[in-house]
Design a protein around this motif. Sequence first.
Motif, short mmCIF file in Angstrom:
data_model
loop_
_atom_site.label_atom_id
_atom_site.label_comp_id
_atom_site.label_asym_id
_atom_site.label_seq_id
_atom_site.Cartn_x
_atom_site.Cartn_y
_atom_site.Cartn_z
N TYR A 25 0.76 -1.05 -0.06
CA TYR A 25 0.01 -0.08 0.20
C TYR A 25 0.85 1.35 0.05
N LEU A 28 0.71 3.06 -3.27
CA LEU A 28 -0.60 3.61 -3.60
C LEU A 28 -0.58 4.90 -2.71
N HIS A 31 1.27 7.25 -4.62
CA HIS A 31 0.76 7.68 -6.02
C HIS A 31 -0.45 8.71 -5.78
N ASP A 32 -1.14 8.62 -4.37
CA ASP A 32 -2.22 9.40 -4.18
C ASP A 32 -1.90 10.67 -4.00
N SER A 224 0.18 -3.13 -6.63
CA SER A 224 -0.92 -2.82 -6.04
C SER A 224 -1.53 -1.73 -6.99
N ILE A 225 -0.63 -0.79 -7.57
CA ILE A 225 -1.21 0.18 -8.32
C ILE A 225 -1.36 -0.61 -9.86
N ASP A 228 -4.82 -1.88 -9.38
CA ASP A 228 -5.67 -0.78 -9.33
C ASP A 228 -6.23 -0.43 -10.71
N ALA A 234 -9.63 -2.08 -3.39
CA ALA A 234 -8.36 -2.08 -2.63
C ALA A 234 -8.66 -3.57 -1.61
#
Length: 382
Positions: A25, A28, A31-32, A224-225, A228, A234
């Motif tokens: 995570y 992520l 990335h956020d 994880s990206i 997504d 998630a």
Amino acid sequence: MTVSPSRFALFYALYFALLGCIAPYWGLYLHDLSFSPAEIGSLMALFGVVRILAPNMWASQAERFRGPVQMVRYAGLLTLICFSLIFITQSFVGVAMVMLAYGFFWAAMLPQYEVLCLHALGNQVDKYSRVRLWGSIGFVVSVTALGMLLNAFEVGVLPIVMWILMMLITVNSWLMPDVSHPRSPSEGGGESFWRYLFRPAIVGFILLNVLLQLSFGPYYTFFSIYLDEAGYSAAMTGVIWAVGVIAEVVLFWQFGRIMHLLSWRAWVIVSLVLTALRWLLTGVLIDSLPSLFILQILHAFSFGVMHAVSMRYVQKLFPDHFHGRAQALYSSVSFGVGGALGAWISGLLWEPMGGTLVFALAGAASLAGAVVAWLTLSPVKR
């Protein structure tokens, strides 16, 4: 006074629950924050670089502490303090500094706990596997619960969960008995220790672990990206990660019963070949959930077998009084050098080449590790 195995089990559960926040995570979260793939890869590579330096630097200063327990107490406390700064910065430089700072102290903890645990268990690695599996359980609980949490809340809640886990790790370390691990007078003598590293088996052992962790680069940084972008929620991302670690739990629990079936070298080669197949097919079959579940089961070999057998090689390749430094070296070169290179390279290649080709290159790195194992390791079977 000896430390209860349950105390080590609790540490492993908490430590790898924290890793269950970072590995799936943290990318992520970055990335956020609107960082690019190259920036995300660079940040994860920096985190790997500090894992190269920290274990060896801390191990070289071991004589300044009463023992490993005191060392991990201070490391845990400083990890918590440094990570707290993540709540006041979101810039690339600020996040990089926080990751470098807390990573330096966090990376010091695991090698010392490994030495303490193995010493407390009389260097019986089959018993070690039973204790170490609690780390896998902690990881499974973390990735699954956090996946559901992130479905309900924004990814910005991630640092709060990580801070709580760091606090629990620190509290656990201060509740441990203050025991010391016996050292030979020669431990810490850099010249005699480094002389061991020129032996072909040790060079091969180090190189194959670097290649293995290099192959994990796109997995830990972008998987994880990738999920997504492929449309997985998630919560489902957490489940997919958990499947791999559940397989790892089963492996750790039963490995003592089956490891005699093959030599150590054969286990390494089989695991690296299966890992190469895993990465190649992950890039191709990312849209097939059943296929991903099957491929994640191979994590039992990619990490479970490789770590259990590597622990045995560390015990065999180095004398008792160098086990602390050998554990630090194993951690730094595999998860540090290999992890940093894998994160950095995958970050550079992710946009121009795409996930399928990057995972294929990861498979090639793992296959190269199998060749190194075949050429350099001895076929020990005991």
